[in-house]
Design a protein around this motif. Structure first.
Motif, mmCIF file in Angstrom:
data_model
loop_
_atom_site.group_PDB
_atom_site.id
_atom_site.type_symbol
_atom_site.label_atom_id
_atom_site.label_comp_id
_atom_site.label_asym_id
_atom_site.label_seq_id
_atom_site.Cartn_x
_atom_site.Cartn_y
_atom_site.Cartn_z
ATOM 1 N N SER A 1 0.976 -1.402 -0.092
ATOM 2 C CA SER A 1 0.056 -0.173 0.169
ATOM 3 C C SER A 1 1.087 1.385 0.016
ATOM 4 N N GLN A 2 1.882 1.507 0.836
ATOM 5 C CA GLN A 2 2.650 2.152 0.505
ATOM 6 C C GLN A 2 3.331 2.837 -0.664
ATOM 7 N N VAL A 3 3.831 1.547 -1.482
ATOM 8 C CA VAL A 3 4.448 1.588 -3.004
ATOM 9 C C VAL A 3 3.479 2.069 -3.457
ATOM 10 N N LYS A 4 2.175 1.503 -3.282
ATOM 11 C CA LYS A 4 1.308 1.637 -3.804
ATOM 12 C C LYS A 4 0.717 3.268 -3.967
ATOM 13 N N GLU A 5 1.042 4.107 -3.293
ATOM 14 C CA GLU A 5 0.658 5.669 -2.413
ATOM 15 C C GLU A 5 1.557 6.632 -3.752
ATOM 16 N N LEU A 6 3.426 6.086 -3.348
ATOM 17 C CA LEU A 6 3.895 6.658 -3.680
ATOM 18 C C LEU A 6 3.496 6.719 -5.557
ATOM 19 N N ARG A 7 3.249 5.487 -5.661
ATOM 20 C CA ARG A 7 3.364 5.770 -6.932
ATOM 21 C C ARG A 7 2.294 6.633 -7.876
ATOM 22 N N GLU A 8 1.124 6.730 -6.602
ATOM 23 C CA GLU A 8 -0.068 7.633 -7.353
ATOM 24 C C GLU A 8 0.521 8.915 -7.458
ATOM 25 N N ARG A 9 0.611 9.440 -6.734
ATOM 26 C CA ARG A 9 1.578 10.436 -5.944
ATOM 27 C C ARG A 9 2.708 10.697 -6.861
ATOM 28 N N THR A 10 3.504 10.304 -7.913
ATOM 29 C CA THR A 10 4.921 10.656 -8.253
ATOM 30 C C THR A 10 4.357 10.478 -9.661
ATOM 31 N N GLY A 11 3.718 9.303 -10.142
ATOM 32 C CA GLY A 11 3.762 8.890 -11.338
ATOM 33 C C GLY A 11 4.768 7.593 -11.477
ATOM 34 N N LEU A 12 6.345 7.433 -10.753
ATOM 35 C CA LEU A 12 7.206 6.755 -11.045
ATOM 36 C C LEU A 12 6.615 5.271 -10.845
ATOM 37 N N GLY A 13 8.315 4.947 -11.605
ATOM 38 C CA GLY A 13 7.470 2.979 -11.460
ATOM 39 C C GLY A 13 7.916 2.567 -9.703
ATOM 40 N N MET A 14 7.102 1.337 -10.041
ATOM 41 C CA MET A 14 6.892 0.609 -8.788
ATOM 42 C C MET A 14 8.504 0.485 -8.095
ATOM 43 N N MET A 15 9.088 -0.321 -8.894
ATOM 44 C CA MET A 15 10.590 -0.911 -8.556
ATOM 45 C C MET A 15 11.613 0.665 -8.104
ATOM 46 N N GLU A 16 11.345 1.749 -8.654
ATOM 47 C CA GLU A 16 11.787 2.920 -8.456
ATOM 48 C C GLU A 16 11.374 3.805 -6.557
ATOM 49 N N CYS A 17 10.267 3.266 -6.883
ATOM 50 C CA CYS A 17 9.461 3.788 -5.128
ATOM 51 C C CYS A 17 9.274 2.985 -4.047
ATOM 52 N N LYS A 18 9.606 1.919 -4.470
ATOM 53 C CA LYS A 18 10.117 0.787 -3.607
ATOM 54 C C LYS A 18 11.916 1.256 -3.288
ATOM 55 N N LYS A 19 12.248 1.374 -3.551
ATOM 56 C CA LYS A 19 13.259 1.331 -3.408
ATOM 57 C C LYS A 19 14.037 3.183 -2.517
ATOM 58 N N ALA A 20 12.509 4.134 -3.194
ATOM 59 C CA ALA A 20 13.051 5.207 -2.468
ATOM 60 C C ALA A 20 12.523 4.934 -0.884
ATOM 61 N N LEU A 21 11.354 4.290 -0.865
ATOM 62 C CA LEU A 21 10.765 4.076 -0.200
ATOM 63 C C LEU A 21 11.866 2.940 1.393
ATOM 64 N N THR A 22 12.470 2.393 1.178
ATOM 65 C CA THR A 22 13.451 1.264 1.680
ATOM 66 C C THR A 22 14.155 2.012 2.196
ATOM 67 N N GLU A 23 14.962 3.080 0.958
ATOM 68 C CA GLU A 23 16.060 4.196 1.111
ATOM 69 C C GLU A 23 15.490 4.815 2.489
ATOM 70 N N ALA A 24 13.932 5.284 2.995
ATOM 71 C CA ALA A 24 14.144 6.402 3.400
ATOM 72 C C ALA A 24 12.752 5.980 4.797
ATOM 73 N N ASP A 25 13.138 4.418 4.585
ATOM 74 C CA ASP A 25 12.722 3.657 6.248
ATOM 75 C C ASP A 25 10.820 3.843 5.796
#
Length: 289
Positions: A7-31
């Motif tokens: 759900s976090q990845v989904k929200e970040l994708r909806e808010r940024t329009g970026l790809g799933m893997m890029e969003c997941k990586k960004a969330l991992t780096e941002a804890d």
């Protein structure tokens, strides 16, 4: 390290329009912090902006009241658990009663206004409807000398009060309608907090096209982008929603007025709603039976 949910990845994708893997990586780096992930993505990928979070934890209504002479107004948010109850006539009558009480008291103090009889009325409505109902917040706007307050409510979910110096009630209402639709951050560029400007400047300096630029050129680029940022996020500088050929400030000035400020309430904003996976819940309960 916090676990990253779908759900976090989904929200970040909806808010940024970026790809799933890029969003997941960004969330991992941002804890797992979505706002930090967005800031980092804007720095690393040149992402211009992100949509505001759309997740809300409460349903209900926003109600406004403005004095006939425009001298002051109130905006109140009253919450229910479901949108179904928010459309109920009993709930609507309660919301109107509450708005009237705050208007008469000319107060933002929820605890004080809700004490006594109104709290009893709320408790009775909770028992009747079977949902928790609460009065979340209220704001009062008082017009300066020679000014007036305008109001606009959209769909019972977004309520806006605007304060003008000069002008008239129709102009104040049109500006409130613009605020409801566009949701500016501040009324005027000079109202933008320095903290926000510093954060935006850091994001601009970290973008890929700033790398290797001479200091003087970089400063000019930052200055230009900050100016654009202020224009996009300040009510007075935005293209007026009814006539994009003029700014809001120009529209109000043509009617002999000046924008001083605004208050905008949206139902449930700022409260995170817990998402429930009903299918998973049913399967877990079935497994335990």
């Amino acid at each position: 390290m916090a676990a990253i949910s779908a759900s976090q990845v989904k929200e970040l994708r909806e808010r940024t329009g970026l790809g799933m893997m890029e969003c997941k990586k960004a969330l991992t780096e941002a804890d797992g912090d979505i706002e930090v992930a967005i800031e980092n993505l804007r720095k690393s990928s040149g992402l211009k902006a992100a949509k505001k979070a759309g997740r809300t934890a409460a349903e209900g209504a926003v109600v406004t009241r403005v004095a006939e002479d425009g001298s002051y107004g109130v905006v109140v948010e009253i919450n229910s658990e479901t949108d179904f109850v928010a459309r109920d006539d009993n709930f609507k009558a309660f919301a109107d009663k509450i708005a009237g009480a705050f208007f008469s008291a000319k107060s933002e103090d929820v605890a004080a206004v809700m004490s006594g009889e109104l709290e009893t009325v709320r408790e009775q409505l909770v028992q009747k409807i079977g949902e928790n109902i609460s009065v979340r917040r209220c704001a009062v706007v008082e017009a300066a000398e020679g000014g007036l307050v305008g109001e606009y409510v959209h769909g019972g979910r977004i309520g806006v009060l605007t304060e003008l110096k000069g002008g008239n009630s129709e102009v104040a209402k049109d500006v409130a309608m613009h605020v409801a639709a566009i949701n500016p951050s501040v009324a005027r560029p000079e109202d933008m907090p320095q903290e926000e400007l510093d954060k935006e400047k850091a994001i601009i300096l970290a973008q890929p096209d700033m790398a290797g630029k001479p200091e003087q050129i970089a400063e000019k680029m930052v200055e230009g982008r900050l100016k654009k940022y202020l224009a996009e996020n300040s009510l007075t500088e935005q293209p007026f929603v009814k006539d994009p050929n003029q700014s809001v400030a120009e529209f109000v000035k043509a009617a002999g007025g000046e924008v001083l400020g605004f208050i905008r309430f949206e139902v449930g904003e700022g409260i995170e709603k817990e998402e429930v996976d009903f299918a998973k819940e049913v399967m877990e309960q079935a497994g335990r039976s």
